[in-house]
Write a protein that holds these residues in place. Structure first.
Motif, mmCIF file in Angstrom:
data_model
loop_
_atom_site.group_PDB
_atom_site.id
_atom_site.type_symbol
_atom_site.label_atom_id
_atom_site.label_comp_id
_atom_site.label_asym_id
_atom_site.label_seq_id
_atom_site.Cartn_x
_atom_site.Cartn_y
_atom_site.Cartn_z
ATOM 1 N N UNK A 165 -41.943 27.176 10.052
ATOM 2 C CA UNK A 165 -41.379 26.563 8.838
ATOM 3 C C UNK A 165 -40.795 27.614 7.901
ATOM 4 N N UNK A 166 -39.707 27.220 7.228
ATOM 5 C CA UNK A 166 -39.089 28.120 6.232
ATOM 6 C C UNK A 166 -38.842 27.353 4.941
ATOM 7 N N UNK A 167 -39.101 27.990 3.826
ATOM 8 C CA UNK A 167 -38.806 27.331 2.544
ATOM 9 C C UNK A 167 -37.520 27.910 1.959
ATOM 10 N N UNK A 168 -37.017 27.231 0.932
ATOM 11 C CA UNK A 168 -35.740 27.641 0.320
ATOM 12 C C UNK A 168 -35.815 29.065 -0.217
ATOM 13 N N UNK A 169 -36.994 29.492 -0.680
ATOM 14 C CA UNK A 169 -37.104 30.843 -1.242
ATOM 15 C C UNK A 169 -37.593 31.865 -0.209
ATOM 16 N N UNK A 170 -37.498 31.499 1.066
ATOM 17 C CA UNK A 170 -37.733 32.488 2.124
ATOM 18 C C UNK A 170 -39.170 32.621 2.623
ATOM 19 N N UNK A 171 -40.092 31.761 2.124
ATOM 20 C CA UNK A 171 -41.461 31.830 2.658
ATOM 21 C C UNK A 171 -41.461 31.295 4.089
ATOM 22 N N UNK A 172 -42.340 31.870 4.919
ATOM 23 C CA UNK A 172 -42.433 31.423 6.314
ATOM 24 C C UNK A 172 -43.876 31.074 6.643
ATOM 25 N N UNK A 173 -44.038 30.026 7.447
ATOM 26 C CA UNK A 173 -45.364 29.597 7.884
ATOM 27 C C UNK A 173 -45.248 29.105 9.317
#
Ligand code: N01
Length: 486
Positions: free
Chosen positions: A119-127
């Motif tokens: 998963x990636x968020x708009x601000x670049x976090x990854x999980x």
């Protein structure tokens, strides 16, 4: 640094995501994270804080069955009270440590090899996560009207779901575009405040009286000391709402409710010309039936002008209606609903073999509105064909969450790394649903609404009685799924 991994990642923290978190917590499945694009729990009840925002489903039904609230102050609660209830639930079940705000998911990619989601968020976090549960909801992205010149308007412009609380409406000439569930709630609140209100109505809604009122302290005490009494009230509300669905299934039965709506209009609007403007020409129930005691009286005020002609063009300081008449305004408020045609919004969802689910082009269909073919280990709450026009959406959400929990337990029991719905099961299910919907009021009632796509297909609404959905959801039929070991 390695990418953080969780057993379950929940997307969104409205009633769906919050409820999912509660069930995971109650089951002792502590390794989960809730990603939320906003700053707190609440979802639509955090976004929609326009004046008069309230629920048009009775409070005692619009709450979790396992978290009934004897303290509701009115039969129909306002936005602030509902939001407070949600935050209280989040605190009670200790969900804040699992909450990550300002984290809008923009990409979810399934790995066949690793049997997990990246998963990636708009601000670049990854999980990464073994399982993803989406609770993104269908009504989260406000839609501005597609009207010529709107960008060039020099006054103040905002949408009801992004209310501009810094803008003082007092003494202003204000245009409101739209007459849906949101507009009918805020128009009566702002009408006495503004100098002039021009209401652009493209299609009049059917409106019935709202049996609202303050709940006495005696009733609250009774509900508190004897919770079974509240459960009984909840059950009676549930079955009354279900009776309404008789008309969805058989549109001819809507005549009785139409009589009530016509009586309500006649009683509240004395001017025959205005009454005619406000009388719909489609079967009641085709669009969402609205409840209000103060909308029609607001329209009868001297400073309110109902323009039944629609909007042709917006200019720097005015609106030209479809008849060519110009209306000078200082502000435009759009009660124009939400972008439901693109249910995933900015989220790119890549399933098996890296293939993207293109919801915008093809519509989104799912099995029981909850699992989608080629998207293993992904569950959707309030997915396709699970929205309602007559009962509490929280009832549907709870059935789905229980279903997801059942699937997670079965995965554990079988030692499965992957669960996915059989494509032929999903397709057969959707063919049946679409067939049923063809005969119902949303297709037969002679209106256009956000429930239908351009081809007249309904990927939004559950066809009819919710107890039928409950029957289907009580226990997942695991023959309808493939399970794969690691
Ligand atoms: O939006 P809507 P809403 N020019 O899409 C008009 C839930 N909800 O925010 O009918 C002119 O219903 C459009 O006209 P038409 C509930 O599920 C629940 O009010 O398409 N007009 C319509 O009048 C609800 O269904 C609660 O011809 C334009 C309006 O804008 C959903 O949210 C409270 C236009 C949009 O109505 C959405 O409700 C509030 C244009 N270009 C909302 N474009 C509860 O109480 C659109 N319109 C639980």
């Amino acid at each position: 640094m390695s990418t953080p991994h969780h057993d379950v990642i929940v997307i969104g923290s409205g009633f769906s995501g919050l409820g999912m978190g509660i069930f995971l917590k109650k089951a002792g499945r502590d390794d989960f994270l809730i990603l939320e694009k906003s700053t707190d729990f609440g979802g639509t009840w955090l976004d929609n804080d326009y004046p008069g925002a309230a629920c048009d489903v009775p409070s005692h039904m619009y709450s979790y069955s396992f978290e009934q609230n004897p303290e509701w102050s009115r039969f129909y609660s306002g936005q602030a009270e509902i939001l407070a209830y949600m935050k209280k639930c989040a605190k009670k079940y200790d969900l804040y440590p699992h909450f990550r705000g300002n984290s809008e998911l923009i990409e979810a990619r399934w790995s066949d090899a690793k049997k997990h989601w990246a998963l990636k968020t708009a601000d670049g976090q990854k999980f990464t996560a073994r399982v993803v549960v989406s609770g993104i909801g269908g009504l989260s992205r406000p839609a501005l009207p597609n009207v010529k010149g709107l960008d060039h308007f020099k006054g103040t412009l905002f949408h009801s779901a992004r209310w501009n609380h810094d803008y003082d409406l007092s003494g202003k000439r204000v245009a409101v575009i739209g007459t849906g569930a949101s507009a009918i709630q805020f128009v009566p609140q702002i009408a006495p405040q503004v100098d002039e209100l021009v209401l652009f109505q493209r299609t009049p809604p059917w409106l019935v009286p709202k049996p609202d009122g303050v709940i006495s302290s005696g009733v609250k005490k009774l509900f508190s000391f004897l919770p079974a009494s509240q459960t009984l009230v909840r059950a009676s509300i549930y079955w009354q709402a279900e009776a309404f669905a008789l008309g969805f299934v058989n549109p001819k039965l809507m005549v009785a409710i139409e009589k009530l709506a016509r009586w309500h209009l006649k009683k509240q609007i004395k001017d025959p010309a205005l009454r005619e403007k406000l009388t719909p020409n489609y079967t009641i129930g085709c669009k969402r039936v609205l409840f209000s005691n103060n909308y029609y009286p607001a329209l009868a005020r001297d400073n309110v002008n109902v323009v039944a002609a629609g909007v042709r063009e917006v200019r720097e300081h005015s609106i030209i209606d479809a008849n060519g008449q110009e209306h000078a305004v200082d502000a435009i408020i759009c009660g124009t609903g939400f972008d439901v045609k693109d249910p995933l919004g900015p989220l790119h969802l890549y399933g098996r073999d890296g293939i993207e689910t293109r919801a915008k082009d093809e519509g989104l269909s799912a099995y029981l509105g909850t699992t989608l073919k080629d998207l293993p280990n992904l569950f959707m709450l309030l997915g396709p064909n699970t929205a309602l026009g007559h009962n509490s959406i929280i009832f549907m959400i709870e059935q789905q969450i229980r279903y997801v929990m059942g699937c997670l337990e079965e995965m554990d029991k079988r030692g499965a790394a992957e669960i996915s719905v059989k494509p032929e099961v999903q397709d057969a299910y959707n063919d049946r649903i679409q067939d049923e919907l063809k005969k119902m009021v949303w297709s037969e009632g002679g209106c256009k609404s956000w429930y239908l796509d351009e081809d007249g297909k309904n990927f939004t609404i559950w066809p009819g009685f919710t107890w039928k959905y409950w029957m289907r959801m009580r226990k997942p039929n695991f023959r309808h799924f493939h399970f794969t070991k690691a």
